[in-house]
Design a protein around this motif. Structure first.
Motif, PDB file in Angstrom:
ATOM      1  N   PRO A   1      39.941  35.125  32.194  1.00 25.84           N
ATOM      2  CA  PRO A   1      39.545  36.525  32.427  1.00 25.84           C
ATOM      3  C   PRO A   1      40.747  37.433  32.709  1.00 25.84           C
ATOM      4  O   PRO A   1      40.792  38.570  32.220  1.00 25.84           O
ATOM      5  N   LEU A   2      41.708  36.944  33.495  1.00 26.47           N
ATOM      6  CA  LEU A   2      42.899  37.744  33.788  1.00 26.47           C
ATOM      7  C   LEU A   2      43.709  37.983  32.521  1.00 26.47           C
ATOM      8  O   LEU A   2      44.246  39.084  32.316  1.00 26.47           O
TER       9      LEU A   2
ATOM     10  N   ILE B   1      53.963  38.408  32.467  1.00 29.92           N
ATOM     11  CA  ILE B   1      53.161  39.028  33.523  1.00 29.92           C
ATOM     12  C   ILE B   1      52.115  38.042  34.041  1.00 29.92           C
ATOM     13  O   ILE B   1      51.902  37.905  35.251  1.00 29.92           O
ATOM     14  N   LEU B   2      51.459  37.336  33.131  1.00 30.30           N
ATOM     15  CA  LEU B   2      50.465  36.340  33.540  1.00 30.30           C
ATOM     16  C   LEU B   2      51.116  35.261  34.399  1.00 30.30           C
ATOM     17  O   LEU B   2      50.574  34.873  35.436  1.00 30.30           O
ATOM     18  N   ALA B   3      52.285  34.772  33.972  1.00 34.56           N
ATOM     19  CA  ALA B   3      52.984  33.730  34.735  1.00 34.56           C
ATOM     20  C   ALA B   3      53.325  34.212  36.130  1.00 34.56           C
ATOM     21  O   ALA B   3      53.127  33.510  37.121  1.00 34.56           O
TER      22      ALA B   3
ATOM     23  N   HIS C   1      42.564  38.340  29.541  1.00 31.15           N
ATOM     24  CA  HIS C   1      41.892  39.394  28.777  1.00 31.15           C
ATOM     25  C   HIS C   1      42.199  40.772  29.363  1.00 31.15           C
ATOM     26  O   HIS C   1      42.397  41.742  28.617  1.00 31.15           O
ATOM     27  N   LEU C   2      42.245  40.870  30.701  1.00 32.81           N
ATOM     28  CA  LEU C   2      42.564  42.146  31.335  1.00 32.81           C
ATOM     29  C   LEU C   2      43.999  42.572  31.022  1.00 32.81           C
ATOM     30  O   LEU C   2      44.261  43.746  30.746  1.00 32.81           O
ATOM     31  N   ILE C   3      44.917  41.618  31.065  1.00 29.90           N
ATOM     32  CA  ILE C   3      46.313  41.927  30.746  1.00 29.90           C
ATOM     33  C   ILE C   3      46.435  42.397  29.305  1.00 29.90           C
ATOM     34  O   ILE C   3      47.155  43.358  29.001  1.00 29.90           O
ATOM     35  N   GLU C   4      45.721  41.746  28.404  1.00 26.84           N
ATOM     36  CA  GLU C   4      45.745  42.165  27.002  1.00 26.84           C
ATOM     37  C   GLU C   4      45.182  43.581  26.837  1.00 26.84           C
ATOM     38  O   GLU C   4      45.672  44.359  26.012  1.00 26.84           O
ATOM     39  N   TYR C   5      44.185  43.906  27.629  1.00 27.18           N
ATOM     40  CA  TYR C   5      43.558  45.228  27.535  1.00 27.18           C
ATOM     41  C   TYR C   5      44.501  46.315  28.048  1.00 27.18           C
ATOM     42  O   TYR C   5      44.666  47.369  27.414  1.00 27.18           O
ATOM     43  N   TYR C   6      45.120  46.074  29.194  1.00 22.95           N
ATOM     44  CA  TYR C   6      45.955  47.110  29.817  1.00 22.95           C
ATOM     45  C   TYR C   6      47.381  47.132  29.279  1.00 22.95           C
ATOM     46  O   TYR C   6      48.027  48.178  29.284  1.00 22.95           O
TER      47      TYR C   6
ATOM     48  N   SER D   1      36.242  42.366  40.052  1.00 19.38           N
ATOM     49  CA  SER D   1      36.036  41.427  41.154  1.00 19.38           C
ATOM     50  C   SER D   1      36.565  40.051  40.742  1.00 19.38           C
ATOM     51  O   SER D   1      37.156  39.900  39.666  1.00 19.38           O
ATOM     52  N   THR D   2      36.323  39.045  41.577  1.00 18.46           N
ATOM     53  CA  THR D   2      36.877  37.705  41.350  1.00 18.46           C
ATOM     54  C   THR D   2      36.511  37.152  39.977  1.00 18.46           C
ATOM     55  O   THR D   2      37.355  36.571  39.284  1.00 18.46           O
ATOM     56  N   LYS D   3      35.284  37.343  39.567  1.00 23.27           N
ATOM     57  CA  LYS D   3      34.845  36.786  38.277  1.00 23.27           C
ATOM     58  C   LYS D   3      35.589  37.402  37.094  1.00 23.27           C
ATOM     59  O   LYS D   3      35.645  36.811  36.009  1.00 23.27           O
ATOM     60  N   ASP D   4      36.151  38.595  37.303  1.00 25.59           N
ATOM     61  CA  ASP D   4      36.906  39.255  36.242  1.00 25.59           C
ATOM     62  C   ASP D   4      38.365  38.812  36.214  1.00 25.59           C
ATOM     63  O   ASP D   4      39.104  39.175  35.293  1.00 25.59           O
ATOM     64  N   ILE D   5      38.784  38.047  37.217  1.00 21.79           N
ATOM     65  CA  ILE D   5      40.167  37.587  37.337  1.00 21.79           C
ATOM     66  C   ILE D   5      40.291  36.099  37.046  1.00 21.79           C
ATOM     67  O   ILE D   5      41.247  35.646  36.405  1.00 21.79           O
ATOM     68  N   MET D   6      39.330  35.313  37.516  1.00 19.92           N
ATOM     69  CA  MET D   6      39.430  33.859  37.398  1.00 19.92           C
ATOM     70  C   MET D   6      38.060  33.239  37.178  1.00 19.92           C
ATOM     71  O   MET D   6      37.035  33.851  37.468  1.00 19.92           O
ATOM     72  N   ARG D   7      38.064  32.030  36.637  1.00 19.84           N
ATOM     73  CA  ARG D   7      36.822  31.293  36.429  1.00 19.84           C
ATOM     74  C   ARG D   7      37.023  29.875  36.960  1.00 19.84           C
ATOM     75  O   ARG D   7      37.836  29.111  36.428  1.00 19.84           O
TER      76      ARG D   7
END
Length: 397
Positions: free
Chosen positions: A169-170, A232-234, A172-177, A144-150
């Motif tokens: 948060p985003l 990807i983040l950019a 961290h998700l990119i690093e994970y996937y 959800s939103t909290k997992d993408i941005m703060r």
């Protein structure tokens, strides 16, 4: 994706804030800048790229050596291409469509894949095929939103910063996937002659930058992995809402910085036609018969193409949101027309998918997991039953 986002424009009006000291690259050196230790990994949209053109020529020459029969007077070869658009949380639709396409048993192995904004997150995983479909389902239904941005607090901090929210948060998700193993698999496919591209916007230059992600992956070290993730983040970082991503570049031993943001600012979907100018001529000079080369391009538009009626409240945030939403939708349709004309001019087969107007969003936040699950299920259902790919852009029926 844009809901409540343009409240941030008030910050620009009210306060100019403090800025980070920068050393931006001069405009006359844009074409010469490179990431330290990495050459020929990107191209500026709108300018012919010798490195990209030569790369495609080498691919054709390699295939001529490995499979000479495909270039004889009778044989033809068809290449499948995939272009994935931006759309924020609506990327759940594209993730579902790709999963359903795999389920149908008709999903091709794509010769080239491009992605921008949320499509930049999807593209590397889609590039590797149905084996990795579960990653797409997780990313677009689990968070959800909290997992993408703060969101930054206190509010005064927004006025003196460079964004409304942090993308930690985003990241961290990119690093994970996007881990080292995934990078290794992309590099393997790159050596087989397949290509993966992601687009970012150089905000200083107002130019789309196209990155050869397979070549970056083939470098294989930790610096390559870090750069891959940053790109990807950019590409997924909407300016004002999210902070820009800075990349250090060098020209003649002088170091500069580039400010990169959401690729969707310049294009909602892209291919390489404007950096491959002169490619047909180069093929003929090599003695290859271009008439025996066919391709089909599939475009996944993570958004609508039909105008949707919505009563707009008489307040600044609602008006700004609706106006920008309308502008982005119009831009996305314009980009579809560009791809369609390019495809037809080059004897290609054009196919595109989009969110039907019958789906009304009920999202209660920027990244609403309930809404994203519905979009995922919609895309999955449509594709698993055999998606009726549209052959012409809207308005040309």
């Amino acid at each position: 994706m844009l809901k409540r986002y343009y409240w941030a424009l008030l910050c620009i009006v009210l306060c100019s804030g403090c800025a980070t000291v920068r050393h931006p690259i001069p405009p006359d050196l844009l074409g010469s800048a490179r990431i330290f230790g990495m050459q020929d990994i990107r191209a500026l949209s709108g300018s012919p790229s010798d490195c990209f053109k030569n790369d495609f020529l080498k691919l054709l020459e390699q295939e001529q050596r490995d499979s000479p029969s495909i270039f004889d007077f009778k044989a033809t070869r068809t290449y499948s291409m995939l272009a994935i658009s931006g759309g924020g949380d609506k990327g759940a639709y594209g993730a579902g469509l790709l999963n359903g396409w795999s389920q149908s048993g008709t999903r091709p192995v794509f010769k080239a894949v491009t992605g921008i904004s949320t499509g930049a997150i999807i593209a590397p995983i889609a590039f590797l095929g149905s084996k990795y479909d579960y990653k797409l389902e997780e990313f677009y239904t689990k968070y959800s939103t909290k997992d993408i941005m703060r969101v930054r607090f206190p509010p005064i901090g927004i006025l003196f910063g460079n964004s409304v929210a942090s993308t930690a948060p985003l990241e961290h998700l990119i690093e994970y996937y996007i881990d080292a193993e995934l990078l290794k698999q992309i590099a393997i496919e790159y050596t087989k002659g397949r290509r993966l591209y992601v687009g970012t916007t150089n905000l200083d230059a107002q130019r789309l930058v196209i990155w050869d992600m397979g070549k970056i992956a083939s470098i294989g070290d930790n610096n390559a992995l870090k750069l891959f993730r940053k790109i990807i983040l950019a590409s997924a970082s909407m300016p004002v809402a999210f902070p820009p991503v800075y990349l250090n570049v060098e020209v003649n031993d002088e170091m500069y910085d580039e400010m990169h943001v959401d690729g969707g600012i310049t294009r909602q979907v892209f291919f390489l036609y404007d950096v491959l100018q002169g490619f047909d001529k180069a093929i003929k000079e090599k003695g290859l018969d271009i008439s025996r080369i066919r391709y089909e391009i599939y475009v996944i538009r993570n958004g609508y193409v039909d105008p949707l009626y919505k009563e707009v409240a008489d307040k600044l945030s609602a008006i700004a949101e609706r106006a920008v939403d309308t502008s982005i939708n119009a831009q996305g349709i314009g980009n579809l027309y560009e791809l369609y004309v390019f495809t037809k001019n080059n004897r290609g087969d054009f196919n595109f998918a989009y969110i039907p107007a019958t789906h009304a969003s009920k999202a209660k936040e920027l990244f609403d997991p309930v809404e994203m699950q519905e979009l995922f299920d919609l895309g999955f259902k449509e594709a698993s039953q055999g998606y009726p790919w549209k052959k012409i852009p809207p308005g040309m029926e």
